[in-house]
Design a protein around this motif. Structure first.
Motif, PDB file in Angstrom:
ATOM      1  N   CYS A  96       0.835  -1.211   0.000  1.00  0.00           N
ATOM      2  CA  CYS A  96       0.000   0.000   0.000  1.00  0.00           C
ATOM      3  C   CYS A  96       0.865   1.255   0.000  1.00  0.00           C
ATOM      4  CB  CYS A  96      -0.945  -0.004   1.196  1.00  0.00           C
ATOM      5  SG  CYS A  96      -2.228  -1.267   1.150  1.00  0.00           S
ATOM      6  N   LYS A  97       1.894   1.267   0.848  1.00  0.00           N
ATOM      7  CA  LYS A  97       2.794   2.423   0.906  1.00  0.00           C
ATOM      8  C   LYS A  97       3.540   2.609  -0.410  1.00  0.00           C
ATOM      9  CE  LYS A  97       3.493   2.573   5.894  1.00  0.00           C
ATOM     10  NZ  LYS A  97       4.441   2.367   7.006  1.00  0.00           N
ATOM     11  N   TYR A  98       3.922   1.501  -1.034  1.00  0.00           N
ATOM     12  CA  TYR A  98       4.577   1.563  -2.336  1.00  0.00           C
ATOM     13  C   TYR A  98       3.643   2.212  -3.362  1.00  0.00           C
ATOM     14  CZ  TYR A  98       6.112  -0.170  -6.905  1.00  0.00           C
ATOM     15  OH  TYR A  98       6.464  -0.265  -8.227  1.00  0.00           O
ATOM     16  N   LEU A  99       2.370   1.846  -3.327  1.00  0.00           N
ATOM     17  CA  LEU A  99       1.407   2.358  -4.300  1.00  0.00           C
ATOM     18  C   LEU A  99       1.107   3.836  -4.122  1.00  0.00           C
ATOM     19  CD1 LEU A  99      -1.048  -0.673  -4.430  1.00  0.00           C
ATOM     20  CD2 LEU A  99       0.492   0.086  -6.254  1.00  0.00           C
TER      21      LEU A  99
ATOM     22  N   TYR B 121      -5.623  11.039  -6.339  1.00  0.00           N
ATOM     23  CA  TYR B 121      -5.415  11.144  -4.890  1.00  0.00           C
ATOM     24  C   TYR B 121      -3.960  11.459  -4.518  1.00  0.00           C
ATOM     25  CZ  TYR B 121      -9.962   9.429  -3.207  1.00  0.00           C
ATOM     26  OH  TYR B 121     -11.286   9.295  -2.894  1.00  0.00           O
ATOM     27  N   PHE B 122      -3.018  10.831  -5.246  1.00  0.00           N
ATOM     28  CA  PHE B 122      -1.623  10.880  -4.783  1.00  0.00           C
ATOM     29  C   PHE B 122      -0.629  11.392  -5.829  1.00  0.00           C
ATOM     30  CE2 PHE B 122      -3.817   7.322  -2.673  1.00  0.00           C
ATOM     31  CZ  PHE B 122      -3.856   7.848  -1.389  1.00  0.00           C
ATOM     32  N   GLY B 123      -1.115  11.727  -7.013  1.00  0.00           N
ATOM     33  CA  GLY B 123      -0.209  12.182  -8.059  1.00  0.00           C
ATOM     34  C   GLY B 123       0.747  11.093  -8.516  1.00  0.00           C
ATOM     35  N   LYS B 124       0.361   9.849  -8.319  1.00  0.00           N
ATOM     36  CA  LYS B 124       1.235   8.698  -8.608  1.00  0.00           C
ATOM     37  C   LYS B 124       0.775   8.013  -9.880  1.00  0.00           C
ATOM     38  CE  LYS B 124       4.240   5.461  -7.091  1.00  0.00           C
ATOM     39  NZ  LYS B 124       4.545   4.660  -5.982  1.00  0.00           N
ATOM     40  N   THR B 125       1.723   7.743 -10.761  1.00  0.00           N
ATOM     41  CA  THR B 125       1.427   6.966 -11.965  1.00  0.00           C
ATOM     42  C   THR B 125       2.155   5.629 -11.877  1.00  0.00           C
ATOM     43  OG1 THR B 125       3.276   7.929 -13.171  1.00  0.00           O
ATOM     44  CG2 THR B 125       1.136   9.016 -13.417  1.00  0.00           C
ATOM     45  N   LEU B 126       1.511   4.618 -12.385  1.00  0.00           N
ATOM     46  CA  LEU B 126       2.098   3.272 -12.379  1.00  0.00           C
ATOM     47  C   LEU B 126       2.063   2.707 -13.790  1.00  0.00           C
ATOM     48  CD1 LEU B 126       0.452   1.768  -9.158  1.00  0.00           C
ATOM     49  CD2 LEU B 126       2.765   2.633  -9.407  1.00  0.00           C
TER      50      LEU B 126
ATOM     51  N   PHE C  96      -5.381 -25.730  -4.589  1.00  0.00           N
ATOM     52  CA  PHE C  96      -4.589 -24.863  -5.452  1.00  0.00           C
ATOM     53  C   PHE C  96      -3.169 -25.419  -5.546  1.00  0.00           C
ATOM     54  CE2 PHE C  96      -8.086 -22.167  -4.422  1.00  0.00           C
ATOM     55  CZ  PHE C  96      -8.199 -21.276  -5.467  1.00  0.00           C
ATOM     56  N   VAL C  97      -2.582 -25.314  -6.725  1.00  0.00           N
ATOM     57  CA  VAL C  97      -1.215 -25.792  -6.935  1.00  0.00           C
ATOM     58  C   VAL C  97      -0.362 -24.653  -7.503  1.00  0.00           C
ATOM     59  CG1 VAL C  97      -1.871 -28.207  -7.240  1.00  0.00           C
ATOM     60  CG2 VAL C  97      -1.743 -26.718  -9.235  1.00  0.00           C
ATOM     61  N   PHE C  98       0.907 -24.680  -7.156  1.00  0.00           N
ATOM     62  CA  PHE C  98       1.866 -23.683  -7.645  1.00  0.00           C
ATOM     63  C   PHE C  98       1.998 -23.789  -9.159  1.00  0.00           C
ATOM     64  CE2 PHE C  98       6.242 -22.850  -8.995  1.00  0.00           C
ATOM     65  CZ  PHE C  98       6.359 -21.513  -8.651  1.00  0.00           C
ATOM     66  N   LYS C  99       1.948 -22.633  -9.834  1.00  0.00           N
ATOM     67  CA  LYS C  99       2.115 -22.603 -11.293  1.00  0.00           C
ATOM     68  C   LYS C  99       3.416 -21.911 -11.675  1.00  0.00           C
ATOM     69  CE  LYS C  99      -0.256 -21.649 -15.577  1.00  0.00           C
ATOM     70  NZ  LYS C  99      -1.460 -21.154 -16.223  1.00  0.00           N
ATOM     71  N   ASP C 100       3.641 -20.703 -11.149  1.00  0.00           N
ATOM     72  CA  ASP C 100       4.856 -19.961 -11.459  1.00  0.00           C
ATOM     73  C   ASP C 100       4.989 -18.798 -10.470  1.00  0.00           C
ATOM     74  OD1 ASP C 100       3.030 -17.987 -12.384  1.00  0.00           O
ATOM     75  OD2 ASP C 100       3.246 -18.621 -14.457  1.00  0.00           O
ATOM     76  N   TYR C 101       6.040 -18.015 -10.641  1.00  0.00           N
ATOM     77  CA  TYR C 101       6.249 -16.843  -9.790  1.00  0.00           C
ATOM     78  C   TYR C 101       5.821 -15.587 -10.534  1.00  0.00           C
ATOM     79  CZ  TYR C 101       9.013 -19.619  -6.525  1.00  0.00           C
ATOM     80  OH  TYR C 101       9.415 -20.547  -5.600  1.00  0.00           O
ATOM     81  N   ARG C 102       5.318 -14.617  -9.778  1.00  0.00           N
ATOM     82  CA  ARG C 102       4.988 -13.303 -10.323  1.00  0.00           C
ATOM     83  C   ARG C 102       5.499 -12.256  -9.345  1.00  0.00           C
ATOM     84  NH1 ARG C 102      -1.068 -14.240 -12.658  1.00  0.00           N
ATOM     85  NH2 ARG C 102      -0.413 -15.664 -14.295  1.00  0.00           N
ATOM     86  N   ASP C 103       5.901 -11.120  -9.883  1.00  0.00           N
ATOM     87  CA  ASP C 103       6.293 -10.001  -9.038  1.00  0.00           C
ATOM     88  C   ASP C 103       5.128  -9.028  -9.004  1.00  0.00           C
ATOM     89  OD1 ASP C 103       8.374  -8.456  -7.579  1.00  0.00           O
ATOM     90  OD2 ASP C 103       7.906  -7.012  -9.155  1.00  0.00           O
ATOM     91  N   PHE C 104       4.724  -8.628  -7.808  1.00  0.00           N
ATOM     92  CA  PHE C 104       3.645  -7.652  -7.697  1.00  0.00           C
ATOM     93  C   PHE C 104       3.891  -6.764  -6.490  1.00  0.00           C
ATOM     94  CE2 PHE C 104      -0.510  -6.056  -6.412  1.00  0.00           C
ATOM     95  CZ  PHE C 104      -0.869  -5.434  -7.590  1.00  0.00           C
ATOM     96  N   GLY C 105       3.829  -5.466  -6.718  1.00  0.00           N
ATOM     97  CA  GLY C 105       4.002  -4.504  -5.629  1.00  0.00           C
ATOM     98  C   GLY C 105       5.337  -4.621  -4.933  1.00  0.00           C
TER      99      GLY C 105
END
Length: 193
Positions: free
Chosen positions: A28-31, A97-102, A169-178
């Motif tokens: 949340c702080k990152y966002l 709200y925060f002037g932040k672009t992603l 649920f079974v592991f499929k792959d890794y993802r990076d998020f936030g």
């Protein structure tokens, strides 16, 4: 007794809090960056949850209610193919709200899966099977859509991973998020009882 039902607009703040809990404070702080507070982020997320067409909309949520109608838990999910249709409201809100672009935010889901975005059970209601029931309800929605259910879980959250594994649920792959390494897990079909 806990009852599950589709969320209503009146549940928007509870949905916002669930999404924020699922994201974690660091994410949340990152966002929001340095231009805001977590309280302001909650207001933004509440606004998004009250809309019909955001990824965090009450229309995408299931709530678990106690006998008094208080929200014990919340789960948000949607067809992954809709992410690019639903996400712009979130990105616009961050800018407003925060002037932040992603511009370079990674996709947490893809077409071909029903994405379970957020799950939260309030501390006083934990260890009663509510999280499992909410996930199972979302798995039913995935099956109705003809899609496998999918989610991501932080590698630093082994308890959540154990829950998801216990539900098939079974592991499929890794993802990076936030800024976090996440495990992408998929439940192909059926509900594990």
């Amino acid at each position: 007794m806990i009852t599950l039902k589709p969320a209503c607009k009146e549940h928007a703040r509870e949905i916002a809090r669930a999404v924020m809990a699922a994201m974690g404070t660091d994410c949340c702080k990152y966002l929001i960056g340095a231009n805001g507070t977590l309280d302001q982020f909650e207001e933004m997320m509440t606004d998004l949850a009250s809309l019909d067409n955001s990824q965090y909309s009450y229309t995408n949520a299931i709530v678990a209610l106690d006998d008094d109608g208080a929200v014990a838990g919340t789960c948000v999910g949607y067809d992954g193919a809709r992410l690019n249709e639903l996400r712009p409201l979130f990105l616009d809100a961050l800018l407003h709200y925060f002037g932040k672009t992603l511009e370079h935010i990674t996709d947490e889901t893809v077409p071909g899966e029903y994405y379970i975005d957020s799950l939260m059970v309030k501390p006083e209601y934990r260890c009663q099977g509510i999280a499992s029931r909410l996930i199972q309800a979302m798995t039913v929605k995935a099956e109705e859509a003809g899609l496998p259910a999918a989610l991501i879980v932080d590698t630093a959250n082994p308890n959540a991973e154990r829950l998801y594994t216990s539900l098939g649920f079974v592991f499929k792959d890794y993802r990076d998020f936030g800024g976090h390494k996440m495990k992408h897990m998929v439940r192909e079909s059926g509900i594990k009882q």
